[in-house]
Motif scaffolding. Structure first.
Motif, PDB file in Angstrom:
ATOM      1  N   VAL A 105       0.848  -1.206   0.000  1.00  0.00           N
ATOM      2  CA  VAL A 105       0.000   0.000   0.000  1.00  0.00           C
ATOM      3  C   VAL A 105       0.876   1.244   0.000  1.00  0.00           C
ATOM      4  O   VAL A 105       0.611   2.208  -0.739  1.00  0.00           O
ATOM      5  CB  VAL A 105      -0.978  -0.013   1.195  1.00  0.00           C
ATOM      6  N   TRP A 106       1.945   1.231   0.804  1.00  0.00           N
ATOM      7  CA  TRP A 106       2.883   2.367   0.827  1.00  0.00           C
ATOM      8  C   TRP A 106       3.492   2.563  -0.559  1.00  0.00           C
ATOM      9  O   TRP A 106       3.570   3.696  -1.060  1.00  0.00           O
ATOM     10  CB  TRP A 106       3.945   2.105   1.883  1.00  0.00           C
ATOM     11  N   ALA A 107       3.927   1.483  -1.188  1.00  0.00           N
ATOM     12  CA  ALA A 107       4.553   1.585  -2.509  1.00  0.00           C
ATOM     13  C   ALA A 107       3.582   2.174  -3.538  1.00  0.00           C
ATOM     14  O   ALA A 107       3.968   3.025  -4.349  1.00  0.00           O
ATOM     15  CB  ALA A 107       5.051   0.210  -2.958  1.00  0.00           C
ATOM     16  N   ILE A 108       2.337   1.736  -3.481  1.00  0.00           N
ATOM     17  CA  ILE A 108       1.334   2.245  -4.430  1.00  0.00           C
ATOM     18  C   ILE A 108       0.995   3.700  -4.119  1.00  0.00           C
ATOM     19  O   ILE A 108       0.969   4.549  -5.016  1.00  0.00           O
ATOM     20  CB  ILE A 108       0.073   1.358  -4.389  1.00  0.00           C
ATOM     21  N   ALA A 109       0.748   3.999  -2.850  1.00  0.00           N
ATOM     22  CA  ALA A 109       0.368   5.364  -2.463  1.00  0.00           C
ATOM     23  C   ALA A 109       1.506   6.355  -2.675  1.00  0.00           C
ATOM     24  O   ALA A 109       1.255   7.536  -2.965  1.00  0.00           O
ATOM     25  CB  ALA A 109      -0.076   5.395  -1.000  1.00  0.00           C
ATOM     26  N   GLY A 110       2.735   5.888  -2.545  1.00  0.00           N
ATOM     27  CA  GLY A 110       3.875   6.785  -2.676  1.00  0.00           C
ATOM     28  C   GLY A 110       4.613   6.656  -3.994  1.00  0.00           C
ATOM     29  O   GLY A 110       5.747   7.118  -4.120  1.00  0.00           O
ATOM     30  N   TRP A 111       3.955   6.004  -4.972  1.00  0.00           N
ATOM     31  CA  TRP A 111       4.610   5.794  -6.264  1.00  0.00           C
ATOM     32  C   TRP A 111       5.007   7.133  -6.858  1.00  0.00           C
ATOM     33  O   TRP A 111       4.225   8.066  -6.893  1.00  0.00           O
ATOM     34  CB  TRP A 111       3.676   5.058  -7.219  1.00  0.00           C
ATOM     35  N   GLY A 112       6.237   7.236  -7.293  1.00  0.00           N
ATOM     36  CA  GLY A 112       6.733   8.482  -7.860  1.00  0.00           C
ATOM     37  C   GLY A 112       7.432   9.362  -6.848  1.00  0.00           C
ATOM     38  O   GLY A 112       8.140  10.291  -7.215  1.00  0.00           O
ATOM     39  N   ASP A 113       7.217   9.111  -5.573  1.00  0.00           N
ATOM     40  CA  ASP A 113       7.900   9.867  -4.529  1.00  0.00           C
ATOM     41  C   ASP A 113       9.341   9.389  -4.403  1.00  0.00           C
ATOM     42  O   ASP A 113       9.677   8.258  -4.781  1.00  0.00           O
ATOM     43  CB  ASP A 113       7.218   9.689  -3.172  1.00  0.00           C
ATOM     44  N   GLN A 114      10.155  10.253  -3.834  1.00  0.00           N
ATOM     45  CA  GLN A 114      11.521   9.869  -3.551  1.00  0.00           C
ATOM     46  C   GLN A 114      11.498   8.717  -2.546  1.00  0.00           C
ATOM     47  O   GLN A 114      10.750   8.729  -1.580  1.00  0.00           O
ATOM     48  CB  GLN A 114      12.279  11.050  -2.961  1.00  0.00           C
ATOM     49  N   GLY A 115      12.265   7.681  -2.796  1.00  0.00           N
ATOM     50  CA  GLY A 115      12.302   6.538  -1.890  1.00  0.00           C
ATOM     51  C   GLY A 115      11.361   5.418  -2.275  1.00  0.00           C
ATOM     52  O   GLY A 115      11.347   4.370  -1.629  1.00  0.00           O
ATOM     53  N   ALA A 116      10.564   5.599  -3.317  1.00  0.00           N
ATOM     54  CA  ALA A 116       9.617   4.556  -3.725  1.00  0.00           C
ATOM     55  C   ALA A 116      10.352   3.275  -4.125  1.00  0.00           C
ATOM     56  O   ALA A 116       9.883   2.172  -3.833  1.00  0.00           O
ATOM     57  CB  ALA A 116       8.734   5.045  -4.864  1.00  0.00           C
ATOM     58  N   GLY A 117      11.488   3.425  -4.763  1.00  0.00           N
ATOM     59  CA  GLY A 117      12.271   2.249  -5.149  1.00  0.00           C
ATOM     60  C   GLY A 117      12.745   1.456  -3.938  1.00  0.00           C
ATOM     61  O   GLY A 117      12.783   0.220  -3.971  1.00  0.00           O
ATOM     62  N   LEU A 118      13.078   2.170  -2.872  1.00  0.00           N
ATOM     63  CA  LEU A 118      13.485   1.498  -1.634  1.00  0.00           C
ATOM     64  C   LEU A 118      12.321   0.705  -1.039  1.00  0.00           C
ATOM     65  O   LEU A 118      12.502  -0.413  -0.539  1.00  0.00           O
ATOM     66  CB  LEU A 118      14.000   2.524  -0.619  1.00  0.00           C
ATOM     67  N   VAL A 119      11.139   1.281  -1.103  1.00  0.00           N
ATOM     68  CA  VAL A 119       9.945   0.616  -0.561  1.00  0.00           C
ATOM     69  C   VAL A 119       9.629  -0.628  -1.387  1.00  0.00           C
ATOM     70  O   VAL A 119       9.317  -1.695  -0.832  1.00  0.00           O
ATOM     71  CB  VAL A 119       8.748   1.579  -0.510  1.00  0.00           C
ATOM     72  N   VAL A 120       9.715  -0.526  -2.705  1.00  0.00           N
ATOM     73  CA  VAL A 120       9.464  -1.684  -3.568  1.00  0.00           C
ATOM     74  C   VAL A 120      10.485  -2.781  -3.292  1.00  0.00           C
ATOM     75  O   VAL A 120      10.128  -3.967  -3.204  1.00  0.00           O
ATOM     76  CB  VAL A 120       9.475  -1.262  -5.058  1.00  0.00           C
ATOM     77  N   THR A 121      11.732  -2.399  -3.114  1.00  0.00           N
ATOM     78  CA  THR A 121      12.771  -3.388  -2.809  1.00  0.00           C
ATOM     79  C   THR A 121      12.521  -4.033  -1.447  1.00  0.00           C
ATOM     80  O   THR A 121      12.691  -5.244  -1.282  1.00  0.00           O
ATOM     81  CB  THR A 121      14.170  -2.737  -2.858  1.00  0.00           C
ATOM     82  N   ALA A 122      12.093  -3.235  -0.470  1.00  0.00           N
ATOM     83  CA  ALA A 122      11.739  -3.788   0.844  1.00  0.00           C
ATOM     84  C   ALA A 122      10.597  -4.790   0.696  1.00  0.00           C
ATOM     85  O   ALA A 122      10.606  -5.867   1.313  1.00  0.00           O
ATOM     86  CB  ALA A 122      11.347  -2.669   1.806  1.00  0.00           C
ATOM     87  N   GLY A 123       9.616  -4.451  -0.136  1.00  0.00           N
ATOM     88  CA  GLY A 123       8.513  -5.371  -0.391  1.00  0.00           C
ATOM     89  C   GLY A 123       8.996  -6.670  -1.025  1.00  0.00           C
ATOM     90  O   GLY A 123       8.531  -7.757  -0.661  1.00  0.00           O
ATOM     91  N   ALA A 124       9.943  -6.567  -1.942  1.00  0.00           N
ATOM     92  CA  ALA A 124      10.502  -7.769  -2.569  1.00  0.00           C
ATOM     93  C   ALA A 124      11.208  -8.638  -1.525  1.00  0.00           C
ATOM     94  O   ALA A 124      11.082  -9.876  -1.545  1.00  0.00           O
ATOM     95  CB  ALA A 124      11.463  -7.381  -3.688  1.00  0.00           C
ATOM     96  N   LEU A 125      11.929  -8.012  -0.609  1.00  0.00           N
ATOM     97  CA  LEU A 125      12.581  -8.777   0.456  1.00  0.00           C
ATOM     98  C   LEU A 125      11.560  -9.445   1.374  1.00  0.00           C
ATOM     99  O   LEU A 125      11.769 -10.579   1.821  1.00  0.00           O
ATOM    100  CB  LEU A 125      13.528  -7.881   1.262  1.00  0.00           C
ATOM    101  N   LEU A 126      10.463  -8.763   1.647  1.00  0.00           N
ATOM    102  CA  LEU A 126       9.417  -9.376   2.467  1.00  0.00           C
ATOM    103  C   LEU A 126       8.770 -10.554   1.738  1.00  0.00           C
ATOM    104  O   LEU A 126       8.418 -11.555   2.365  1.00  0.00           O
ATOM    105  CB  LEU A 126       8.376  -8.345   2.884  1.00  0.00           C
ATOM    106  N   ILE A 127       8.645 -10.458   0.426  1.00  0.00           N
ATOM    107  CA  ILE A 127       8.147 -11.596  -0.349  1.00  0.00           C
ATOM    108  C   ILE A 127       9.113 -12.771  -0.219  1.00  0.00           C
ATOM    109  O   ILE A 127       8.690 -13.913  -0.015  1.00  0.00           O
ATOM    110  CB  ILE A 127       7.926 -11.213  -1.828  1.00  0.00           C
ATOM    111  N   VAL A 128      10.408 -12.491  -0.304  1.00  0.00           N
ATOM    112  CA  VAL A 128      11.418 -13.545  -0.117  1.00  0.00           C
ATOM    113  C   VAL A 128      11.263 -14.178   1.264  1.00  0.00           C
ATOM    114  O   VAL A 128      11.310 -15.401   1.408  1.00  0.00           O
ATOM    115  CB  VAL A 128      12.849 -12.990  -0.317  1.00  0.00           C
ATOM    116  N   SER A 129      11.043 -13.340   2.287  1.00  0.00           N
ATOM    117  CA  SER A 129      10.909 -13.876   3.644  1.00  0.00           C
ATOM    118  C   SER A 129       9.666 -14.751   3.790  1.00  0.00           C
ATOM    119  O   SER A 129       9.701 -15.769   4.488  1.00  0.00           O
ATOM    120  CB  SER A 129      10.904 -12.747   4.682  1.00  0.00           C
ATOM    121  N   VAL A 130       8.585 -14.380   3.131  1.00  0.00           N
ATOM    122  CA  VAL A 130       7.366 -15.192   3.173  1.00  0.00           C
ATOM    123  C   VAL A 130       7.599 -16.512   2.450  1.00  0.00           C
ATOM    124  O   VAL A 130       7.218 -17.585   2.935  1.00  0.00           O
ATOM    125  CB  VAL A 130       6.165 -14.421   2.580  1.00  0.00           C
TER     126      VAL A 130
END
Length: 148
Positions: A67-92
């Motif tokens: 939700v953060w990645a979608i709501a903040g898309w285009g904001d500075q740091g969005a790439g970091l949030v998407v990467t964090a989401g990818a890591l959480l997918i790996v953890s799941v």
């Protein structure tokens, strides 16, 4: 509103990281040092208790990050949030494929019914868990970096 979501998400993921870090480096070490079968019984109880809570926590964390990645898309740091989401997918995925099968077995063990290789299975769970903790710490660090 986005700021509140960012802070809330970071806190939820951070507390999850703290619990998992504590399990890896504090709780399991304490249980392993207990005499007799107490440690194995404690791990079985922890597996039942945390096995019920952690799936909800992991999925909720992933949803909040999405939700953060979608709501903040285009904001500075969005790439970091998407990467964090990818890591959480790996953890799941690690949880479902590697840790949960061992946990589902070990949470039912008693000194009377545990298999001969129960310690080796517990050690394998610990090794996978250390990697998972590193992955979620990485996700948390990326979320914190996205906030600043």
């Amino acid at each position: 509103m986005l700021n509140a979501l960012q802070v809330f998400t970071t806190v939820v993921v951070g507390v999850m990281v703290g619990v998992e870090f504590s399990v890896a480096f504090v709780i399991n070490r304490i249980l392993d040092a207990l005499p007799g079968d107490s440690g194995q019984l404690g791990r079985a109880h922890g597996g039942r208790m945390l096995g019920a809570v952690m799936p909800v926590w992991y999925i909720s964390s992933l949803v909040l990050v999405a939700v953060w990645a979608i709501a903040g898309w285009g904001d500075q740091g969005a790439g970091l949030v998407v990467t964090a989401g990818a890591l959480l997918i790996v953890s799941v995925l690690m949880s479902v494929l590697l840790l949960v099968p061992i946990n589902n077995r070990s949470k039912t063990w008693t000194p009377e019914n545990r298999p001969a290789d129960w310690k080796q299975q517990g050690d394998r769970w610990d090794r996978y868990h250390y990697v998972r903790v590193a992955v979620i710490i990485g996700a948390f660090a990326l979320l914190v970096a996205a906030l600043v």
